[in-house]
Write an enzyme that holds these catalytic residues in place. Structure first.
Site, short mmCIF file in Angstrom:
data_model
loop_
_atom_site.label_atom_id
_atom_site.label_comp_id
_atom_site.label_asym_id
_atom_site.label_seq_id
_atom_site.Cartn_x
_atom_site.Cartn_y
_atom_site.Cartn_z
N LYS A 107 1.39 -1.49 0.19
CA LYS A 107 -0.02 0.21 0.22
C LYS A 107 1.04 1.13 0.09
CE LYS A 107 -4.34 -2.41 2.34
NZ LYS A 107 -3.92 -3.46 2.33
C1 LIG Z 1 -4.46 -4.59 0.82
C2 LIG Z 1 -3.67 -5.57 1.23
C3 LIG Z 1 -4.28 -6.76 0.75
C4 LIG Z 1 -5.27 -6.51 -0.37
O1 LIG Z 1 -5.15 -6.24 -0.92
P1 LIG Z 1 -6.43 -5.81 -2.11
O2 LIG Z 1 -5.84 -4.53 -2.96
O3 LIG Z 1 -6.94 -5.14 -1.52
O4 LIG Z 1 -7.30 -6.85 -3.32
C5 LIG Z 1 -3.26 -7.70 0.76
N1 LIG Z 1 -2.09 -8.17 1.60
C6 LIG Z 1 -2.13 -7.23 2.23
C7 LIG Z 1 -0.92 -7.17 3.23
C8 LIG Z 1 -2.64 -6.07 2.46
O5 LIG Z 1 -2.41 -4.91 3.08
#
Ligand SMILES: *Cc1c(COP(=O)(O)O)cnc(C)c1O
Length: 435
Positions: A107
């Site tokens: 993210k």
């Molecule tokens: C947010 C997140 C996901 C999921 O990603 P999306 O874009 O919501 O599908 C998977 N793994 C981790 C560690 C995350 O923080």
């Protein structure tokens, strides 16, 4: 470039408008009016470029003249200041590590890019931009560290007391500067409800310039396409160019960006969506019925999403055509027990310690290889560093986690958080008094 709402293609807004109001009023999601097509010559020679050069080329294709070239270059270079390396586990299986940013989760790509775009559009003597964000763990850290020190912005993070891991809490609460943490005596849903109420509060919006750092913001989606191209570049320089990506998915923003990259001209053989037992999309791909369910708590808690908000974008990319979708995306679902086995297997076979989300992707990439054998590179995405999920990893395996340097430093920093009951008036008063 203008952006339309998935609910109304006639509604067009500028990039800036789409960034500040994540959600169109009709509750659709913003999509680029045309999917930018990258120059085939660029893609053919992509291994000659650096990650930042690739990122800039893509960003420019989306943003066009809305941000002058030199400013955009600076934004990209500041946002994408860490690598996304592809590591091979065996000849045809590789892991794309997306956790080398400040919050050790993928993210960071979205949050760092979005924060700088918002900062850029806010500079001209505007009122301070107040970003409100509710987090169950990963989003808050990425947003806090993404906006830290970005001029003209202030971030207020609401997190559920006692429900985030140690490293996650440290990332939320030790920043100071323009970042404030509220430790809410409730659940993530309570945090989200407080934030929602604030956005709907006319009086509050009259005093503060509020914005959300929502995961569906178009400025978070765009930078997530960068590392799909960068992976292709890294594989090409090793003489490989057939790739199947496996993406651990919750809200489907990450895989949505991959599919967008594919539609921009990136050669990708296939996508595998890996989920925990929150399997709304896998069920849809099986029977064509989109039936969201309340989310169920799992070890891979950043994927505990019952109604993935980015799914409408993916359907939009594929013209709502189920047959087309199924031709490009396969999905697999794993429960907690299988997730633990996946983490153990990764460690036993490859001495690789993975977070639970990554383990789910690993299992799905293996399952797809069994179903569809062939000489392609299976690249599964590692979305977080294992140090963020200590409770989910067996101690026998966890002891081999190498804590990133920054994570050990965090422990010595002072926690700064304000306790907050689940009470809207108290929250509102806090925002107004501490303005
Ligand atoms: C947010 C997140 C996901 C999921 O990603 P999306 O874009 O919501 O599908 C998977 N793994 C981790 C560690 C995350 O923080």
């Amino acid at each position: 470039m203008q952006f339309y709402s998935t609910n109304n293609k006639a509604l067009r807004v500028s990039f800036q408008e789409a960034v500040f109001n994540s959600l169109p009023e009709d509750k659709g999601l913003y999509m680029p009016e045309a999917i930018p097509q990258l120059d085939p010559y660029f893609i053919k020679n992509i291994q000659q470029y650096s990650f930042q050069e690739i990122a800039f080329t893509i960003a420019k294709a989306f943003i066009g003249d809305d941000i002058p070239e030199n400013d955009l270059k600076e934004i990209v270079n500041e946002a994408i200041n860490f690598d996304a390396p592809v590591r091979f586990l065996d000849a045809e299986t590789a892991v794309l590590e997306l956790f080398h940013g400040p919050s050790y989760a993928f993210k960071d790509f979205g949050a760092r890019f979005m924060s700088r775009i918002m900062g850029y559009f806010s500079q001209k003597g505007d009122q301070l931009l107040d970003v409100l964000v509710a987090t169950s763990g990963d989003t808050g850290g990425a947003v806090a560290l993404g906006f830290l020190g970005v001029e003209g912005t202030r971030v207020t993070i609401l997190y559920p007391k006692g429900k985030v891991s140690k490293v996650q809490e440290e990332q939320l609460t030790t920043n100071g500067q323009n970042i404030r943490a509220l430790e809410v005596e409730g659940t993530f849903d309570d945090c989200q409800a407080l934030v929602k109420q604030a956005f709907n509060d006319k009086e509050l919006n009259g005093v503060l310039r509020l914005t959300s750092a929502n995961s569906i913001n178009i400025a978070r989606l765009i930078p997530q396409t960068f590392y799909y191209f960068w992976t292709y570049a890294q594989l090409k320089s090793q003489g490989m160019d057939e790739i199947v990506f496996t993406v651990p998915s919750g809200n489907f923003g990450n895989i949505g960006a991959g599919l967008l990259a594919y539609k921009m001209g990136l050669p990708v053989s296939h996508f595998v969506a890996a989920t925990n037992v929150n399997d709304t999309v896998p069920r849809f791909l099986k029977n064509g019925q989109y039936e969201p369910k309340p989310s169920v708590q799992t070890l891979a808690n950043a994927m505990d999403v019952g109604n993935p908000s980015n799914w409408v974008r993916i359907q939009d990319l594929f013209d709502q055509d189920l047959a087309q979708l199924k031709a490009k995306i396969t999905s697999y679902t794993y429960n907690d027990q299988e997730t633990v086995q996946g983490m153990e297997e990764l460690f036993e076979k490859y001495k690789y310690v993975a977070c639970p989300h990554t383990a789910i992707a690993y299992l799905a990439s293996k399952a797809y290889r069994l179903d569809q054998p062939g000489h392609y590179a299976s690249v599964f995405l590692s979305t977080a560093h294992p140090c963020k999920f200590p409770e989910a990893i067996k101690p026998e395996v966890y002891q081999y986690v190498k804590l990133p340097e920054g994570a050990s430093l965090l422990a010595d920093k002072e926690k700064q958080a304000t306790e907050m009951p689940v009470d809207y008036q108290t929250f509102k008063t806090y925002l107004l008094v501490n303005n």
